[in-house]
Motif scaffolding. Structure first.
Motif, short mmCIF file in Angstrom:
data_model
loop_
_atom_site.label_atom_id
_atom_site.label_comp_id
_atom_site.label_asym_id
_atom_site.label_seq_id
_atom_site.Cartn_x
_atom_site.Cartn_y
_atom_site.Cartn_z
N VAL A 56 30.87 21.74 47.00
CA VAL A 56 30.16 22.10 45.61
C VAL A 56 31.20 23.09 45.11
N PHE A 57 31.49 23.44 43.75
CA PHE A 57 32.46 24.14 43.19
C PHE A 57 32.49 25.71 43.45
N LEU A 58 33.91 26.06 43.61
CA LEU A 58 34.09 27.53 43.99
C LEU A 58 33.75 28.33 42.52
N PHE A 59 32.84 29.05 42.49
CA PHE A 59 32.25 29.73 41.30
C PHE A 59 33.35 31.09 41.22
N LEU A 60 34.49 31.14 40.31
CA LEU A 60 35.35 32.02 40.33
C LEU A 60 35.29 32.77 39.13
N ARG A 61 34.81 34.20 39.26
CA ARG A 61 34.80 35.04 38.02
C ARG A 61 35.97 36.38 38.20
N LYS A 62 36.92 36.15 37.32
CA LYS A 62 38.07 37.06 37.53
C LYS A 62 37.47 38.53 37.11
N PRO A 63 37.66 39.43 37.95
CA PRO A 63 37.48 40.77 37.66
C PRO A 63 38.35 41.35 36.32
N ILE A 266 31.37 52.13 47.50
CA ILE A 266 32.46 52.81 46.94
C ILE A 266 33.42 52.13 46.12
N LEU A 267 33.18 50.79 45.84
CA LEU A 267 33.68 49.91 44.98
C LEU A 267 33.10 48.63 44.51
N ARG A 268 33.18 48.45 43.21
CA ARG A 268 32.22 47.36 42.93
C ARG A 268 33.21 46.47 41.81
N GLU A 269 32.94 45.24 42.13
CA GLU A 269 33.73 44.00 41.41
C GLU A 269 32.80 42.91 40.92
N SER A 270 33.14 42.31 39.90
CA SER A 270 32.47 41.18 39.21
C SER A 270 32.64 39.82 40.18
N SER A 271 33.45 39.83 41.00
CA SER A 271 34.14 38.84 41.67
C SER A 271 32.95 38.29 42.65
N LEU A 272 33.11 37.04 43.08
CA LEU A 272 31.91 36.76 43.92
C LEU A 272 31.82 37.18 45.27
#
Length: 612
Positions: A56-63, A266-272
């Motif tokens: 299945v496809f890698l769902f990439l969401r760039k920060p 301590i840190l949050r990103e939108s990446s998977l």
């Protein structure tokens, strides 16, 4: 960043407040996509997916990060051999480092001097042995391996010797290579404790602590179903534990006291996913959001900076002197079709992006498959006579795993259009789309029943993942079989061949009406595809991702009213010899050809200096 401000004081004082809870569980589609598309995240699968999901496809969401001027950092290659080489860790004195390499096909563990020279083999098996982590007292190298089809934690002396198993993780093979069961520094400073991740029956992956002497295991985190805690590391002074946490809303780095207690984000990103490691001073962290390079964050000021841009970096491994190991990898996936008798292979696609899950239409005229050439997963068609290709779906969603209706007029597929892995149907001629019910697909691909009346899906039931039948018109569904991780129809709508997970994976056949079932095969396997005439089952070996090949289990005709049985031992259909591996696709209508994805991976290890 506000999330980091003031954290250093809390870390030093131990006054860590309770972490924020995930707002919702990770969608199954996100998990599926991570399992199959990562070029080589030293792993592949809420993770309740078997090797079949590796397609299945890698769902990439760039920060969304503001670029900064490049730092004066230096990089140099540490390895350069053919195949996949994946970073491990340095010895305590920095004189040697251990790493994984697919030189013989499966991933094995090697040790080489930091000054150069020929590597020596430390661990070699038919399975993938990865993520070596040197103990601070120089007595052991811990690593993860999928021996037996499930990933466990193992120990070996750094000079070689007997391998001993420490713990089971419950994590499928491919998933273990994505989620970093062992972090950059999983050993406590006194080398008496070891951190690792484990999957539970809810699909949550939590952190566990193992006492090396007593073998006592303690669960440290209890994430919500479908959420993941991974790549845990002890701080340099041993007082804190850093780890990555992922939900359907993104990923974060979290810290908790090593003595136990609540964690703090301590840190949050939108990446998977986000793979954090401690810097040697314990005041900064190094991390790699998917598809966005390697970053350093200062805990006191909250300042973040990118030190090197990279696509799909793995967990950065940080040495005591601040050097960083990272992987640079790539892969090429295209579709192939092969005659079973003559063994001739023909390449069908020639694209730089991913091409997976090929299915030949029942009338033999078309091939449906998923491709990421537009930037996200879509369903495409190939005309078998002309070779021309046509895009069938085109929307801001990940569309994957197509399955033809028996009349070749419609295709069922999986899509995250509504934020979860749902069942959709598209008309081949008009392109009209409709959703079939609201049930979430947790594993495997949908399979249209031979009579066209229902579509089989794997979804969550009261006793775990189960086979459900969905009415393609009304969307109504009903459960027909418990404990199913993958399946295929055997000749008609009353019989299925399916996979059951457990200490010893089984391939079984069942009569859905009578409930009768029997075992066909006991071996680590995945990605079942049953021939249309019922003469055999193709599947992928599951002991090594880098050396995964296609096998055929021949079946004897079922006696009247009975179940089919093996007609002999399995035989290999493909042999990539470690240079490439396969993911299963399907069969031609006459059961004389198989179609699959050939996946060629390459990877090298690089040394990054000057980042800290």
């Amino acid at each position: 960043c506000n999330e980091l401000e003031g954290l250093q004081k809390e870390v030093e004082s131990g006054d860590i407040e309770e972490s924020i809870s995930a707002s919702r569980s990770r969608s199954s589609m996100d998990l599926q996509m991570a399992k199959r598309r990562t070029p080589w995240l030293t792993v592949a699968a809420g993770l309740v997916l078997v090797a079949a999901i590796a397609a299945v496809f890698l769902f990439l969401r760039k920060p969304a990060h503001a670029p900064e001027p490049a730092l004066n950092v230096k990089t140099r290659p540490m390895t350069g051999s053919v195949g996949v080489e994946s970073a491990g860790s340095w010895s305590p004195d920095g004189g040697f480092f251990a790493y994984s390499h697919s030189r013989e096909g499966p991933m094995d563990i090697f040790v080489v001097s930091s000054a150069g020279g020929d590597p020596i083999t430390l661990v070699q098996s038919a399975s993938d042995d990865v993520s070596p982590r040197w103990s601070p007292d120089n007595r052991w190298v811990a690593f993860s391996s999928n021996r037996g089809g499930k990933t466990g934690i193992y120990l070996v002396p750094p000079l070689g010797g007997q391998v001993q198993k420490l713990a089971d993780t419950g994590i499928p093979t491919l998933a273990s290579m994505i989620f970093g069961i062992l972090g950059s520094s999983p050993w406590s400073p006194d080398a008496r404790r070891l951190l690792f991740s484990r999957l539970d029956e809810t699909g949550a992956m939590g952190l566990w602590l193992l006492e090396l002497d007593s073998r006592k295991e303690t669960q440290l985190t209890h994430p919500e179903p479908g959420s993941l805690d991974y790549t845990a590391s002890f701080s340099p002074d041993g007082s804190q534990i850093l780890f990555g946490h992922s939900t359907g809303n993104g990923s974060s780095a979290q810290v908790m006291p090593a003595a136990g207690g609540p964690a703090k984000e301590i840190l949050r990103e939108s990446s998977l996913y986000l793979f954090p490691s401690w810097a040697p001073d314990g005041k900064r962290i190094v991390y790699s959001p998917i598809s966005d390079g390697i970053w350093v964050a200062d805990l006191a000021s909250g300042h973040k900076r990118q030190v090197i841009p990279l696509d799909n970096p793995d967990l950065p491994v940080v040495a005591r002197d601040g050097r960083i190991l990272y992987d640079k990898s790539s892969h090429q996936t295209d579709l192939y079709i092969q005659d079973l008798e003559g063994g001739e292979q023909k390449r069908l696609t020639f694209h730089t992006q991913d091409n997976f899950s090929p299915q030949i239409s029942p009338d033999g005229g078309m091939i449906a498959y998923e491709s990421s050439r537009t930037g996200n997963g879509e369903v495409w068609l190939i005309d078998r006579k002309t070779g021309s290709e046509r895009q069938l779906t085109n929307r801001p969603a990940q569309d994957a795993d197509p399955s033809w209706s028996p009349d070749s007029r419609e295709i069922a597929f999986v899509s995250d259009q509504d934020g979860q892995a749902g069942l959709w149907i598209v008309s081949v001629e008009q392109g009209a789309l409709r959703k079939a019910g609201s049930q979430t697909i947790t594993r495997a691909s949908p399979r249209w029943a031979p009579d066209g009346a229902t579509i089989g899906i794997v979804s969550r039931g009261e006793k775990g993942d189960a086979l459900f039948l969905v009415d393609p018109k009304s969307g109504a569904s009903r459960k027909v079989l418990d404990h199913v991780s993958d399946f295929g129809w055997y000749r008609d709508a009353d019989h299925v061949i399916y996979a059951v997970e457990g200490p010893e994976p089984e391939m079984r056949v069942a009569n859905l009406k009578s409930g009768e079932s029997s075992v066909l095969l006991k071996t680590p396997f995945g990605e079942i595809q049953v021939s249309p005439d019922g003469s055999g089952v193709s599947y992928c070996t599951a002991l090594s991702h880098s050396n995964m090949n296609l096998f055929l289990l021949p079946l004897a005709p079922a006696p009247s009213g009975g179940l089919p049985r093996p007609a002999g031992p399995s035989r290999a259909i493909t042999d990539g010899k470690g240079e490439w591996h396969v993911h299963n696709g399907g069969w031609s209508p006459d059961s004389r050809q198989v179609i699959y994805t050939r996946d060629t991976d390459t990877g090298d290890i690089y040394l990054l200096e000057g980042a800290l």
